[in-house]
Motif scaffolding. Structure first.
Motif, short mmCIF file in Angstrom:
data_model
loop_
_atom_site.label_atom_id
_atom_site.label_comp_id
_atom_site.label_asym_id
_atom_site.label_seq_id
_atom_site.Cartn_x
_atom_site.Cartn_y
_atom_site.Cartn_z
N UNK A 138 44.69 53.68 17.52
CA UNK A 138 44.19 54.73 18.42
C UNK A 138 42.68 54.65 18.65
N UNK A 139 41.95 54.13 17.67
CA UNK A 139 40.49 53.96 17.78
C UNK A 139 39.78 55.25 18.21
N UNK A 140 40.33 56.37 17.81
CA UNK A 140 39.70 57.65 18.11
C UNK A 140 38.89 58.11 16.92
N UNK A 141 39.54 58.21 15.78
CA UNK A 141 38.87 58.55 14.53
C UNK A 141 38.96 57.34 13.60
N UNK A 142 37.84 56.93 12.98
CA UNK A 142 37.87 55.75 12.12
C UNK A 142 38.63 55.96 10.82
N UNK A 143 38.89 57.22 10.47
CA UNK A 143 39.61 57.52 9.22
C UNK A 143 40.91 58.24 9.56
N UNK A 144 42.02 57.61 9.19
CA UNK A 144 43.32 58.23 9.41
C UNK A 144 43.82 58.90 8.13
N UNK A 145 44.39 60.08 8.27
CA UNK A 145 44.94 60.81 7.13
C UNK A 145 46.45 60.89 7.31
N UNK A 146 47.17 60.43 6.31
CA UNK A 146 48.63 60.38 6.41
C UNK A 146 49.23 61.76 6.63
N UNK A 147 50.12 61.83 7.59
CA UNK A 147 50.86 63.05 7.88
C UNK A 147 52.29 62.64 8.17
N UNK A 148 53.19 62.99 7.31
CA UNK A 148 54.58 62.55 7.43
C UNK A 148 55.26 62.99 8.71
N UNK A 149 54.69 63.98 9.42
CA UNK A 149 55.31 64.46 10.65
C UNK A 149 54.65 63.86 11.90
N UNK A 150 53.71 62.94 11.71
CA UNK A 150 53.01 62.33 12.83
C UNK A 150 53.96 61.40 13.59
N UNK A 186 48.65 58.69 31.77
CA UNK A 186 49.40 59.44 30.75
C UNK A 186 48.54 59.77 29.54
N UNK A 187 47.72 58.82 29.10
CA UNK A 187 46.87 59.06 27.95
C UNK A 187 45.92 60.23 28.21
N UNK A 188 45.37 60.27 29.40
CA UNK A 188 44.48 61.37 29.77
C UNK A 188 45.28 62.68 29.89
N UNK A 189 46.47 62.58 30.45
CA UNK A 189 47.32 63.76 30.64
C UNK A 189 47.71 64.37 29.29
N UNK A 190 48.07 63.50 28.35
CA UNK A 190 48.44 63.97 27.01
C UNK A 190 47.23 64.55 26.29
N UNK A 191 46.12 63.83 26.35
CA UNK A 191 44.88 64.26 25.69
C UNK A 191 44.44 65.63 26.16
N UNK A 200 41.93 65.17 36.21
CA UNK A 200 41.32 64.69 37.45
C UNK A 200 39.84 64.38 37.24
N UNK A 201 39.15 65.26 36.51
CA UNK A 201 37.73 65.03 36.23
C UNK A 201 37.53 63.78 35.38
N UNK A 202 38.39 63.60 34.38
CA UNK A 202 38.25 62.45 33.48
C UNK A 202 38.54 61.14 34.19
N UNK A 203 39.47 61.16 35.14
CA UNK A 203 39.84 59.94 35.87
C UNK A 203 39.03 59.77 37.16
N UNK A 204 38.17 60.75 37.45
CA UNK A 204 37.33 60.70 38.67
C UNK A 204 38.17 60.63 39.93
N UNK A 205 39.19 61.46 40.00
CA UNK A 205 40.02 61.53 41.20
C UNK A 205 40.19 62.98 41.61
N UNK A 206 40.57 63.20 42.87
CA UNK A 206 40.84 64.55 43.36
C UNK A 206 42.14 65.06 42.73
N UNK A 233 59.80 61.14 26.60
CA UNK A 233 60.05 59.69 26.71
C UNK A 233 58.78 58.95 27.11
N UNK A 234 58.00 59.54 28.00
CA UNK A 234 56.75 58.90 28.43
C UNK A 234 55.74 58.86 27.29
N UNK A 235 55.67 59.94 26.53
CA UNK A 235 54.75 60.00 25.39
C UNK A 235 55.12 58.94 24.36
N UNK A 236 56.41 58.83 24.07
CA UNK A 236 56.88 57.83 23.10
C UNK A 236 56.55 56.42 23.60
#
Length: 245
Positions: A138-150, A186-191, A200-206, A233-236
């Motif tokens: 994911x390269x979002x947070x450099x430290x991952x913490x285990x979560x069994x429900x992730x 999708x990544x932006x939509x989920x985020x 729309x702002x993040x993707x610089x589109x109307x 299904x799209x998220x997966x």
């Protein structure tokens, strides 16, 4: 440390622990740290020496946690902690990674759950390993913490072939360019939790352009991200695509 996590000789483990005056029962949490090169280095430079130099740089951060030990396994460092305070461990690992990155290397860490005894520490190591993989993917947070429900951790245990088959099925009617555009959207939509304005702002589109893209996504994949059931299904597929890379 390596004997505790991977060794099978109980008598050797007990003897080594006694000689080093280490009580394995005191240790509760395992974390791992993987170091990877950001840029090519001079071939004449000893890679192993570079890693040893990095270790000496972060010792001050590591020493902030009392009664912790570590071992090196290739370009992976494995830490055992007597504390089960995950926040403290996370802070220490973030400090270590920050120090390492100043040398031109990337580093990612994973922290497992707490337990007591050899078997629980081995479980904690496996969890830390999985959390580290997620941090790198994911390269979002450099430290991952285990979560069994992730969700990512759950999907990571699927066979690689099954992951690829699912992703291919979702994007079967898409060209590679279309697939990448959909994944980016999708990544932006989920985020942004489906906020049309924020995406729309993040993707610089109307906003109307974004709605058109979402409608086209439905026509290409058969799944509409605006529909909660179909969005699953799209998220997966997005998570699996990252894992397949």
């Amino acid at each position: 440390v390596l004997d505790v996590l991977f060794g099978e000789d109980e008598s050797k483990l007990e003897l080594t622990a006694e000689m080093l005056k280490i009580d394995i029962k005191n240790y509760k949490v395992v974390s791992v740290l993987d170091i990877e090169m950001l840029a090519e280095k001079d071939n004449a430079v000893d890679r192993q020496e570079l890693i040893e130099n990095m270790i000496s740089r972060f010792k001050k951060e590591f020493e902030k946690i009392e009664d912790a030990i570590y071992a090196r396994m290739g370009e992976r460092l494995i830490f055992l902690y007597s504390t089960d305070n995950i926040s403290r461990i996370q802070t220490a690992m973030e400090g270590i990674i920050k120090s390492i990155r100043t040398t031109g290397y990337a580093a990612y860490s994973g922290i497992g759950g707490a337990g007591s005894g050899k078997n629980e520490l081995r479980r904690s190591y496996k969890e830390a390993d999985q959390a580290c993989v997620m941090a790198r993917v994911h390269r979002k947070d450099p430290v991952g913490i285990y979560n069994g429900t992730d969700l990512s951790l759950l999907l990571m245990n699927l066979p690689a072939k099954k992951r690829e088959e699912f992703v291919s099925g979702v994007f079967r009617n898409c060209e590679e360019r279309q697939k990448q555009e959909i994944i980016q959207c999708l990544k932006s939509y989920i985020k942004n939790n489906g906020s049309i304005s924020k995406v729309a702002n993040e993707l610089y589109v109307h906003k109307n352009t974004l709605q058109y893209r979402l409608t086209k996504m439905k026509s290409l994949t058969g799944y509409d991200p605006r529909n909660l059931r179909e969005a699953v299904s799209l998220t997966v597929a997005v998570v699996l695509e990252d894992l397949c890379e």
